[in-house]
Write a protein that holds these residues in place. Structure first.
Motif, short mmCIF file in Angstrom:
data_model
loop_
_atom_site.label_atom_id
_atom_site.label_comp_id
_atom_site.label_asym_id
_atom_site.label_seq_id
_atom_site.Cartn_x
_atom_site.Cartn_y
_atom_site.Cartn_z
N UNK A 157 0.80 -1.21 0.00
CA UNK A 157 0.00 0.00 0.00
C UNK A 157 0.84 1.27 0.00
N UNK A 158 1.94 1.27 0.75
CA UNK A 158 2.78 2.46 0.87
C UNK A 158 4.06 2.32 0.08
N UNK A 159 4.49 3.41 -0.55
CA UNK A 159 5.72 3.40 -1.31
C UNK A 159 6.90 3.01 -0.42
N UNK A 160 6.90 3.47 0.80
CA UNK A 160 7.97 3.10 1.75
C UNK A 160 8.10 1.58 1.86
N UNK A 161 6.97 0.89 1.96
CA UNK A 161 7.00 -0.56 2.11
C UNK A 161 7.40 -1.24 0.81
N UNK A 162 6.99 -0.69 -0.32
CA UNK A 162 7.42 -1.24 -1.61
C UNK A 162 8.94 -1.19 -1.71
#
Length: 297
Positions: A78-83
């Motif tokens: 969901x979040x770019x950080x996690x990607x």
């Protein structure tokens, strides 16, 4: 790496935990069959239901047991950080490429999706495959957006959903998209029932859920099309129509193929992450009959 049959195996669970032995066995079926690539942690790999630790575990297992076959690892979140974190984990595990869909809770705009891919591709040391799967993400790519993203660095392929059933319409659809993307970016069809038509229409790859469980059956379709035997590829696909019917009746391929893996004794039951459930009752019985009839391998 972005052509031929890319097989997407299940991520089987046992009592809610990763069933490593079952996953390794699924990988061995793929390597023994000689698929062209392996896609870990796609939608059939239940990436959205797994923790970062579990996803890193599967990425490592996939690469370790793939032999010389390239492995694509899903990094959607969901979040770019996690990607970005997941991309690091996939590359650390030795993935040959990564797969990214615009996963969302709030509906994303085209500019937000472009920014996601722009950010991620800047950080990669491996190629990326764009994952267009509106059935799960509820985001629909335009060909123009595909074209913008395909010109970013490190983009190697686009995984599109099913093509039109009419061969001429399918060819026209692929040609429209190809006119907007660089020559080095391949187009791969997903949606197993449309694979033969997509390959015959000019798609270089089949990103296959069926191939993740029954690789030899999927390879027969793929190799027929690659050899120029379009009618044979269509015939082999048409033979699988009872399975395609079950896909439609049960909301897609995941529950059908998870249940098939259980019925074949390849995974323990239930193998899906809760609250997902395999087929039960009449649906399970119908699938059992189809498997006996088709003798998939």
């Amino acid at each position: 790496m972005f052509s031929g049959l890319s097989a997407f195996p299940l991520t089987p669970l046992d009592q809610g935990e990763i069933d490593e032995a079952a996953f390794i066995h699924l990988m061995e079926r793929l390597t023994d069959a000689g698929v062209d690539a392996i896609g870990a942690l796609g939608s059939t790999g239940n990436y959205a239901y797994l923790s970062r630790r579990e996803r890193a575990q599967i990425a490592q297992l996939a690469v370790t047991h793939a032999g010389n076959i390239p492995v694509m690892v899903g990094i959607s979140a969901l979040r770019t950080r996690d990607v970005l974190d997941l991309a690091e984990d996939a590359q650390a595990a030795g993935a040959s490429t990564v797969l990214l869909s615009p996963m969302s809770y709030q509906k994303l705009s085209d500019d937000e999706v472009f920014a996601l891919y722009e950010t991620v591709t800047r950080t990669l040391s491996v190629p990326l495959c764009i994952y267009d799967n509106p059935g799960t993400t509820h985001f629909e790519f335009s060909d123009e957006l595909h074209g913008r993203i395909a010109h970013l660095p490190n983009v190697g392929s686009i995984k599109i959903p099913g093509v039109p059933a009419d061969p001429d319409a399918a060819k026209a659809r692929i040609e429209r998209l190809r006119a907007l993307i660089p020559a080095h970016v391949t187009i791969g069809v997903s949606g197993d029932p449309f694979a033969a038509t997509g390959l015959n229409a000019g798609c270089e790859a089949w990103y296959s859920v069926l191939g993740g469980l029954f690789p030899r059956t999927a390879l027969a379709v793929t190799r027929a099309s690659q050899a120029g035997y379009a009618e044979e590829a269509l015939r082999l696909s048409e033979r699988l129509q009872p399975l395609w019917t079950l896909y439609r009746e049960h909301g897609g391929s995941l529950r059908v193929l998870a249940t098939a893996a259980e019925l074949k004794g390849l995974v323990k039951s239930p193998c899906l992450p809760s609250p997902l459930r395999p087929l039960e009752g009449a649906g399970r019985q119908a699938l059992s009959r189809v498997l006996d009839e088709l003798q998939l391998t």
